[in-house]
Design a protein around this motif. Structure first.
Motif, PDB file in Angstrom:
ATOM      1  N   GLU A 136      30.381  43.472  49.183  1.00 45.31           N
ATOM      2  CA  GLU A 136      30.904  44.578  48.150  1.00 45.31           C
ATOM      3  C   GLU A 136      31.861  44.043  47.200  1.00 45.31           C
ATOM      4  O   GLU A 136      32.140  44.690  46.227  1.00 45.31           O
ATOM      5  CB  GLU A 136      31.396  45.890  48.661  1.00 45.31           C
ATOM      6  N   TYR A 137      32.573  42.933  47.494  1.00 43.57           N
ATOM      7  CA  TYR A 137      33.880  42.199  46.887  1.00 43.57           C
ATOM      8  C   TYR A 137      33.456  41.167  45.778  1.00 43.57           C
ATOM      9  O   TYR A 137      33.821  40.377  45.331  1.00 43.57           O
ATOM     10  CB  TYR A 137      34.740  41.866  47.642  1.00 43.57           C
ATOM     11  N   ALA A 138      31.880  40.772  45.893  1.00 37.67           N
ATOM     12  CA  ALA A 138      31.219  39.820  45.110  1.00 37.67           C
ATOM     13  C   ALA A 138      31.977  39.775  43.590  1.00 37.67           C
ATOM     14  O   ALA A 138      32.093  38.387  43.172  1.00 37.67           O
ATOM     15  CB  ALA A 138      29.791  39.932  45.286  1.00 37.67           C
ATOM     16  N   HIS A 139      31.977  40.860  42.847  1.00 40.15           N
ATOM     17  CA  HIS A 139      32.525  40.599  41.725  1.00 40.15           C
ATOM     18  C   HIS A 139      33.987  40.980  41.352  1.00 40.15           C
ATOM     19  O   HIS A 139      34.295  41.055  40.367  1.00 40.15           O
ATOM     20  CB  HIS A 139      31.715  41.847  40.715  1.00 40.15           C
ATOM     21  N   LYS A 140      34.701  40.948  42.542  1.00 39.72           N
ATOM     22  CA  LYS A 140      36.309  41.112  42.364  1.00 39.72           C
ATOM     23  C   LYS A 140      36.858  39.803  41.771  1.00 39.72           C
ATOM     24  O   LYS A 140      36.131  38.716  42.254  1.00 39.72           O
ATOM     25  CB  LYS A 140      36.701  41.676  43.721  1.00 39.72           C
ATOM     26  N   LEU A 141      37.903  39.583  41.626  1.00 39.15           N
ATOM     27  CA  LEU A 141      38.758  38.509  41.533  1.00 39.15           C
ATOM     28  C   LEU A 141      39.562  38.134  42.648  1.00 39.15           C
ATOM     29  O   LEU A 141      39.920  39.274  43.337  1.00 39.15           O
ATOM     30  CB  LEU A 141      39.547  38.457  40.116  1.00 39.15           C
ATOM     31  N   PRO A 142      40.157  37.046  42.850  1.00 42.06           N
ATOM     32  CA  PRO A 142      40.859  36.731  43.902  1.00 42.06           C
ATOM     33  C   PRO A 142      42.247  37.765  44.177  1.00 42.06           C
ATOM     34  O   PRO A 142      42.568  37.981  45.090  1.00 42.06           O
ATOM     35  CB  PRO A 142      41.200  35.248  43.872  1.00 42.06           C
TER      36      PRO A 142
END
Length: 251
Positions: A136-142
């Motif tokens: 679910e975090y695939a499109h988050k930034l680090p």
């Protein structure tokens, strides 16, 4: 048009790594004392401990092909290691993720460098992010992730290319105790299914005794068998207690 390289369709066979009377050091001539002779069979998880300055990180970089040995020979499947290659992946204490790329894009990066077809890159990244619990975090930034989550991304990135050896330099050293335990369990679960050989440097004796099939005491030349590898409940077993004592004495 650039050629593309598909990923292997079956799990890799772990690499056999070896150091033959190797003197570790840097090209400027700065050598660490003594030589290292060590054989790491395919699929083994070898934990490496030793006092500060004994060459633990230098050992990993030599196995990765980033540093040539000052003397002796380093081999993979009995062939000399002459430089970096996709069959070996490095995992560091600091995640080294590119801050401007999404989580998915960071995992895909080494596959893009290898010119793996785009659709396959996306499938592999999605699969590995799911395996480390970050789908679910695939499109988050680090910067939107916690330290433990970023280490999960780094692990996914390292394993997405199906390396035959994974070289880990105190990867959980900066994490809090609970997150560290979670990452240890995750590493065990994931590596068990990959077939990869793992060399895991740590300053934490308990971590070495928990994770390793064997523990190499760098600087002394000793390699000790672990009686209950990956069994957290065996912490107080007599064999585990004795092994911990022997390691602490060597340090």
């Amino acid at each position: 048009m650039n050629p593309t390289t598909p990923l292997p369709t079956t799990p890799p066979t772990g690499a056999a790594l070896a150091l033959h009377d190797v003197r570790l050091g840097h090209p400027d001539g700065t050598a660490l004392p003594g030589t290292v002779t060590l054989r790491i069979p395919p699929g083994e998880l070898l934990a490496v401990v030793g006092p500060s300055g004994c060459g633990k990180s230098t050992l990993l970089r030599t196995l990765a092909g980033l540093l040539p040995p000052l003397d002796g020979q380093v081999t993979l499947d009995d062939e000399p290691i002459t430089g970096p290659a996709a069959d070996r992946a490095l995992v560091f204490q600091h995640d080294a993720l590119l801050p401007w790329r999404t989580v998915s894009a960071n995992v895909r990066l080494p596959l893009a460098i290898r010119r793996v077809p785009r659709a396959e890159r996306r499938r592999s990244a999605a699969d590995w992010l799911d395996r480390v619990g970050l789908a679910e975090y695939a499109h988050k930034l680090p910067h939107q992730l916690s330290g433990g989550q970023r280490q999960r991304v780094q692990l996914a990135r390292a394993l997405a290319g199906r390396p035959r050896a994974v070289l880990m330099d105190e990867p959980f050293g900066a994490l809090d105790a609970q997150t560290r335990a979670e990452m240890q369990d995750l590493l065990v679960d994931i590596v068990r299914g990959t077939g990869a050989t793992v060399v895991f440097v740590t300053h934490d004796v308990d971590e070495a005794v928990l994770l390793g099939d064997r523990v190499a005491l760098l600087g002394s030349g000793r390699v000790l068998d672990v009686p209950h590898p990956r069994e957290r409940a065996a912490r107080q077993a007599p064999g585990t207690v004795e092994l911990r004592r022997r390691i602490l004495e060597s340090l």
